[in-house]
Design a protein around this motif. Structure first.
Motif, PDB file in Angstrom:
ATOM      1  N   ARG A  98       1.058  -0.967  -0.348  1.00 10.05           N
ATOM      2  CA  ARG A  98      -0.042  -0.182   0.082  1.00 10.05           C
ATOM      3  C   ARG A  98       0.973   1.214   0.420  1.00 10.05           C
ATOM      4  O   ARG A  98       0.051   2.197  -0.438  1.00 10.05           O
ATOM      5  N   PHE A  99       2.244   0.885   0.077  1.00 15.03           N
ATOM      6  CA  PHE A  99       3.158   2.425   0.582  1.00 15.03           C
ATOM      7  C   PHE A  99       3.074   2.839  -1.119  1.00 15.03           C
ATOM      8  O   PHE A  99       3.391   4.112  -1.118  1.00 15.03           O
ATOM      9  N   TYR A 100       3.112   1.653  -1.728  1.00 17.09           N
ATOM     10  CA  TYR A 100       2.700   2.024  -3.652  1.00 17.09           C
ATOM     11  C   TYR A 100       2.112   3.211  -3.984  1.00 17.09           C
ATOM     12  O   TYR A 100       2.146   4.179  -4.369  1.00 17.09           O
TER      13      TYR A 100
ATOM     14  N   VAL B 135      -4.884  21.439  -4.414  1.00 18.23           N
ATOM     15  CA  VAL B 135      -3.705  21.657  -4.233  1.00 18.23           C
ATOM     16  C   VAL B 135      -2.949  20.821  -2.515  1.00 18.23           C
ATOM     17  O   VAL B 135      -2.180  20.576  -2.328  1.00 18.23           O
ATOM     18  N   ARG B 136      -4.484  21.003  -2.136  1.00 19.99           N
ATOM     19  CA  ARG B 136      -4.045  20.842  -0.334  1.00 19.99           C
ATOM     20  C   ARG B 136      -4.007  19.041  -0.249  1.00 19.99           C
ATOM     21  O   ARG B 136      -3.174  18.847   0.800  1.00 19.99           O
ATOM     22  N   ARG B 137      -4.594  18.535  -1.050  1.00 26.85           N
ATOM     23  CA  ARG B 137      -3.940  16.670  -1.327  1.00 26.85           C
ATOM     24  C   ARG B 137      -3.009  16.378  -1.187  1.00 26.85           C
ATOM     25  O   ARG B 137      -2.102  15.685  -0.965  1.00 26.85           O
ATOM     26  N   ILE B 138      -1.660  17.432  -1.919  1.00 28.24           N
ATOM     27  CA  ILE B 138      -1.006  17.576  -2.648  1.00 28.24           C
ATOM     28  C   ILE B 138      -0.325  17.466  -0.699  1.00 28.24           C
ATOM     29  O   ILE B 138       0.816  16.164  -0.466  1.00 28.24           O
ATOM     30  N   LEU B 139      -0.367  18.023  -0.495  1.00 24.68           N
ATOM     31  CA  LEU B 139       0.608  18.575   0.958  1.00 24.68           C
ATOM     32  C   LEU B 139      -0.112  17.941   2.195  1.00 24.68           C
ATOM     33  O   LEU B 139       0.536  17.154   3.006  1.00 24.68           O
ATOM     34  N   ASP B 140      -1.519  17.117   1.747  1.00 24.57           N
ATOM     35  CA  ASP B 140      -1.851  16.275   2.799  1.00 24.57           C
ATOM     36  C   ASP B 140      -0.880  14.742   2.801  1.00 24.57           C
ATOM     37  O   ASP B 140      -0.540  14.343   3.989  1.00 24.57           O
ATOM     38  N   HIS B 141      -0.277  14.620   1.394  1.00 25.92           N
ATOM     39  CA  HIS B 141       0.159  13.098   1.454  1.00 25.92           C
ATOM     40  C   HIS B 141       2.193  13.946   1.864  1.00 25.92           C
ATOM     41  O   HIS B 141       2.420  13.191   2.534  1.00 25.92           O
TER      42      HIS B 141
ATOM     43  N   ASP C 285       5.507  22.227   9.742  1.00 27.52           N
ATOM     44  CA  ASP C 285       3.954  20.973  11.113  1.00 27.52           C
ATOM     45  C   ASP C 285       3.096  20.483  10.300  1.00 27.52           C
ATOM     46  O   ASP C 285       2.542  19.966  11.487  1.00 27.52           O
ATOM     47  N   ASN C 286       3.017  20.451   9.080  1.00 27.57           N
ATOM     48  CA  ASN C 286       3.010  18.816   8.979  1.00 27.57           C
ATOM     49  C   ASN C 286       3.296  17.909   7.999  1.00 27.57           C
ATOM     50  O   ASN C 286       4.529  18.400   7.170  1.00 27.57           O
ATOM     51  N   ALA C 287       3.708  16.920   9.230  1.00 25.71           N
ATOM     52  CA  ALA C 287       4.671  15.758   8.397  1.00 25.71           C
ATOM     53  C   ALA C 287       3.818  15.112   7.328  1.00 25.71           C
ATOM     54  O   ALA C 287       4.663  14.597   6.227  1.00 25.71           O
ATOM     55  N   GLY C 288       2.505  15.052   7.321  1.00 24.48           N
ATOM     56  CA  GLY C 288       2.146  14.183   5.661  1.00 24.48           C
ATOM     57  C   GLY C 288       2.095  13.049   6.401  1.00 24.48           C
ATOM     58  O   GLY C 288       2.069  12.149   6.893  1.00 24.48           O
ATOM     59  N   GLY C 289       0.822  12.657   5.269  1.00 28.46           N
ATOM     60  CA  GLY C 289       0.633  11.149   5.307  1.00 28.46           C
ATOM     61  C   GLY C 289       1.415  10.061   5.072  1.00 28.46           C
ATOM     62  O   GLY C 289       1.207   9.018   5.472  1.00 28.46           O
ATOM     63  N   ILE C 290       2.195  10.252   3.810  1.00 27.39           N
ATOM     64  CA  ILE C 290       3.645   9.663   3.686  1.00 27.39           C
ATOM     65  C   ILE C 290       4.508   9.222   5.117  1.00 27.39           C
ATOM     66  O   ILE C 290       4.181   8.142   5.313  1.00 27.39           O
TER      67      ILE C 290
ATOM     68  N   LEU D  45      -1.483   3.371  14.444  1.00 29.57           N
ATOM     69  CA  LEU D  45      -2.544   3.462  13.554  1.00 29.57           C
ATOM     70  C   LEU D  45      -3.227   5.092  13.010  1.00 29.57           C
ATOM     71  O   LEU D  45      -4.620   5.615  12.678  1.00 29.57           O
ATOM     72  N   GLN D  46      -2.664   6.484  13.212  1.00 30.39           N
ATOM     73  CA  GLN D  46      -2.906   7.547  13.167  1.00 30.39           C
ATOM     74  C   GLN D  46      -3.185   7.462  12.066  1.00 30.39           C
ATOM     75  O   GLN D  46      -4.094   8.771  11.660  1.00 30.39           O
ATOM     76  N   TYR D  47      -2.228   7.370  11.399  1.00 32.31           N
ATOM     77  CA  TYR D  47      -2.611   7.840   9.484  1.00 32.31           C
ATOM     78  C   TYR D  47      -4.053   7.519   9.379  1.00 32.31           C
ATOM     79  O   TYR D  47      -4.976   8.191   8.731  1.00 32.31           O
TER      80      TYR D  47
END
Ligand SMILES: O=C(O)c1cc(C(=O)O)c2c(n1)C(=O)C(=O)c1cc(C(=O)O)[nH]c1-2
Length: 237
Positions: free
Chosen positions: A50-52, A78-84, A90-95, A174-176
């Protein structure tokens, strides 16, 4: 092509939501994961594969941005890119959060980044999604993201069931899943608005359903490939 009259907005949305019956939440591998029946090696295989998907989501979203001439849409997208990817502040992101999930199941970050455990079927399926976003009209690519309508429940199921069944996984990992519930709901609100506005004839609405099915098939094919790569009998503990 169809001569049938267009569905109303409400009926069209209901048709899209009805496709949830084919969401990967119902895939046998996911059902067994949720029921606590997977061995540690199978959970690790799922996380590594799933990391891929995770690292390709922002590339997919960047393709949509590149194809979209509408500034108002880009401001939201563009927010979606920063989400990941995170913002480096301050935002480490989903990856990063997925890497923490990896650590919680016993996979180090180098192993995930190396993609050494990604099986061909997962690679093909994820690449098909990114390629679709590169090549399709941006509204169609937006529509393909609408599997996220069904994602909050799958994240909630994991949060409820993993700590019960898989005591060996540190719940901090499980925070993701926790973080995605709100973000998926926000994304879907926007993605649905674009889709309901754009696909207004019956033929276009049926095309939208086909696009959603294509994406459901990508997610389903990923689990088929992961399941085949690590059958119950052959997985190391
Ligand atoms: O864990 C899941 O089952 C699941 C499914 C999906 C999805 O339905 O595509 C996404 C995610 N997670 C997810 O975490 C995520 O960030 C995401 C973005 C997208 C997309 O298509 O843009 N789907 C999904």
């Amino acid at each position: 092509m169809t001569d049938n009259p267009a569905w109303s907005r409400g009926e069209f949305e209901a048709q899209l939501r009805a496709r949830g019956a084919g969401y990967h939440v119902h895939h046998p591998f996911n059902v067994r994961m949720n029921d606590g029946l997977l061995r540690p090696g199978q959970i690790r295989a799922w996380v590594a594969n799933r990391f891929y998907y995770q690292v390709n989501i922002p590339r997919k979203d960047a393709a949509i941005l590149a194809n979209c001439p509408d500034r108002a849409t880009r401001r939201k997208w563009v927010r979606r890119i920063l989400d990941h990817d995170g913002n480096g502040e301050d935002n480490a992101g989903g990856i990063e959060a997925w890497l923490r999930l990896g650590a919680a199941v016993g996979l180090d970050a180098d192993a995930l980044w190396s993609q050494q455990d990604v099986v061909p079927g997962v690679r093909f399926a994820v690449d098909a999604y990114v390629n679709f976003a590169r090549q399709a009209p941006w509204q169609e690519a937006v529509c393909s993201s609408l599997t996220e309508m069904f994602a909050p429940q799958i994240h909630k199921d994991r949060l409820a069931n993993w700590p019960v069944h898989y005591g060996w996984i540190d719940p901090d990992g499980l925070q993701y899943f926790r973080s995605r519930i709100r973000l998926a709901e926000r994304d879907v609100e926007h993605g649905l608005q674009v889709t309901l506005d754009h696909f207004t004839t019956r033929a276009a609405q049926e095309r939208a359903l086909d696009i959603l099915q294509f994406k459901l098939d990508i997610l389903w094919a990923m689990l088929d490939a992961i399941e085949k790569a690590c059958p119950d009998s052959e997985v190391p503990q």
